[in-house]
Design a protein around this motif. Structure first.
Motif, mmCIF file in Angstrom:
data_model
loop_
_atom_site.group_PDB
_atom_site.id
_atom_site.type_symbol
_atom_site.label_atom_id
_atom_site.label_comp_id
_atom_site.label_asym_id
_atom_site.label_seq_id
_atom_site.Cartn_x
_atom_site.Cartn_y
_atom_site.Cartn_z
ATOM 1 N N ALA A 10 -16.483 5.306 -4.642
ATOM 2 C CA ALA A 10 -17.848 5.707 -4.990
ATOM 3 C C ALA A 10 -18.351 5.018 -6.251
ATOM 4 N N LEU A 11 -17.471 4.341 -6.964
ATOM 5 C CA LEU A 11 -17.853 3.624 -8.179
ATOM 6 C C LEU A 11 -18.122 2.149 -7.923
ATOM 7 N N LEU A 12 -17.934 1.703 -6.677
ATOM 8 C CA LEU A 12 -18.233 0.317 -6.336
ATOM 9 C C LEU A 12 -19.733 0.068 -6.335
ATOM 10 N N LEU A 13 -20.113 -1.097 -6.783
ATOM 11 C CA LEU A 13 -21.517 -1.507 -6.713
ATOM 12 C C LEU A 13 -21.972 -1.481 -5.259
ATOM 13 N N PRO A 14 -23.143 -0.904 -4.964
ATOM 14 C CA PRO A 14 -23.612 -0.864 -3.574
ATOM 15 C C PRO A 14 -24.250 -2.185 -3.157
ATOM 16 N N LEU A 15 -24.619 -2.269 -1.881
ATOM 17 C CA LEU A 15 -25.260 -3.476 -1.370
ATOM 18 C C LEU A 15 -26.689 -3.581 -1.897
ATOM 19 N N PRO A 16 -27.097 -4.762 -2.362
ATOM 20 C CA PRO A 16 -28.510 -4.964 -2.683
ATOM 21 C C PRO A 16 -29.320 -5.159 -1.407
ATOM 22 N N SER A 17 -30.621 -5.089 -1.538
ATOM 23 C CA SER A 17 -31.496 -5.265 -0.381
ATOM 24 C C SER A 17 -31.300 -6.651 0.235
ATOM 25 N N GLY A 18 -31.210 -6.683 1.556
ATOM 26 C CA GLY A 18 -31.075 -7.948 2.280
ATOM 27 C C GLY A 18 -29.660 -8.420 2.457
ATOM 28 N N ALA A 19 -28.684 -7.726 1.891
ATOM 29 C CA ALA A 19 -27.293 -8.167 1.955
ATOM 30 C C ALA A 19 -26.683 -7.864 3.316
ATOM 31 N N GLU A 20 -25.796 -8.757 3.745
ATOM 32 C CA GLU A 20 -25.009 -8.539 4.962
ATOM 33 C C GLU A 20 -23.605 -8.128 4.555
ATOM 34 N N GLN A 21 -23.190 -6.938 4.987
ATOM 35 C CA GLN A 21 -21.901 -6.374 4.606
ATOM 36 C C GLN A 21 -20.742 -7.219 5.149
ATOM 37 N N ASP A 22 -19.753 -7.467 4.299
ATOM 38 C CA ASP A 22 -18.526 -8.110 4.747
ATOM 39 C C ASP A 22 -17.769 -7.146 5.663
ATOM 40 N N LYS A 23 -17.208 -7.670 6.741
ATOM 41 C CA LYS A 23 -16.553 -6.799 7.720
ATOM 42 C C LYS A 23 -15.208 -6.279 7.250
#
Length: 274
Positions: free
Chosen positions: A105-118
């Motif tokens: 829960a302390l990880l930086l979240p995805l910014p807008s437009g980002a594609e999540q690494d699988k």
């Protein structure tokens, strides 16, 4: 209560003119007085803003929203809830500066437009997968050190931006701030260069424009950038230590990884850990 400092009052009454032909006109004195007052106020506002960044209420963290200067559009961030009775890492009584919140829960979240690494999807990863950040000949050494220093958890998130920048964030939690610091110094070897060579980018030097502005008190950050000529893509790498936790962040992009979003990511990750 902290004493409030205010600039001296400024009026339109100028002091008596000294005798002699060199005395300045009253309107000049008034203008100087007004500019002096303005500078005092602006200076106070600037100092207040900087203080607010590093001593904000630790319930919310600003997303440093995009302002047309290359920053990514992160969501507004909030610190996760703690188990009942658990202190935050830099509060009195938490001598080991332990993070009691879920590390994921302390990880930086995805910014807008980002594609999540699988693979690096914001969950747990093994210490062995973390070692893939470094050159092959160093991975066994790092894996052994992680075992020796008793790393408790490793969490990671990765993504790719529309401009081709790939970003990775890893969080490593140890049993205390002292152990994390020793791992940072004796295993990673951060200093005038990035220490352990990262995969594909052996030459990383201190980021010349990084100023450490906005970091939470009692945390540290070390930022590095691959120098020209780089092979295809440029890598930027940073380490953040906040108590018992070390964060490793990387940005890479063909032709050059912009510095502004990398600095933004480091600051936000630092704020989440502080």
């Amino acid at each position: 209560m902290t004493e409030q400092l205010t600039p001296p009052a400024v009026t339109d009454e100028a002091p008596p003119e000294p005798s002699g032909a060199t005395a300045p006109p009253r309107r000049v004195l008034r203008a100087v007085a007004r500019w002096t007052a303005a500078l005092l106020v602006c200076g106070g506002l600037g100092a207040g803003t900087a203080f607010g960044i590093v001593s904000m209420d630790r319930a919310d963290v600003p997303g440093l929203a995009t302002r047309g200067d290359g920053r990514w559009d992160y969501p507004d961030l909030s610190l996760p809830a703690l188990p009942a009775g658990s202190p935050r890492p830099f509060t009195d009584g938490n001598r080991g500066e332990i993070h009691h919140a879920d590390l994921r829960a302390l990880l930086l979240p995805l910014p807008s437009g980002a594609e999540q690494d699988k693979v690096l999807d914001g969950g747990w990863i093994t210490p062995e997968r973390f070692t893939e950040v470094y050159e092959k000949e160093k991975r066994a050494e790092v894996a052994l050190a992680l075992d020796d220093y008793a790393v408790r958890h490793v969490a990671a998130r990765g993504w790719t931006m529309p401009d081709g920048t790939t970003a990775r964030v890893y969080l490593l939690r140890f049993n205390s701030a002292g152990i994390a610091d020793r791992f940072k110094v004796h295993v990673i070897g951060v200093g005038l260069d990035s220490g352990l060579p990262s995969a594909g980018s052996p030459s990383l030097e201190l980021d010349p424009v990084w100023t450490s502005s906005g970091l939470v008190e009692r945390t540290t950050a070390y930022l590095y950038a691959e120098t020209k000529p780089y092979d295809g893509e440029q890598t930027r790498l940073g380490y953040v230590q906040a108590g018992d936790t070390i964060a490793l962040l990387t940005h890479a992009r063909k032709g050059g990884a912009p510095g502004v979003p990398f600095h933004q990511s480091v600051i936000l990750q630092n704020q989440l850990l502080g």
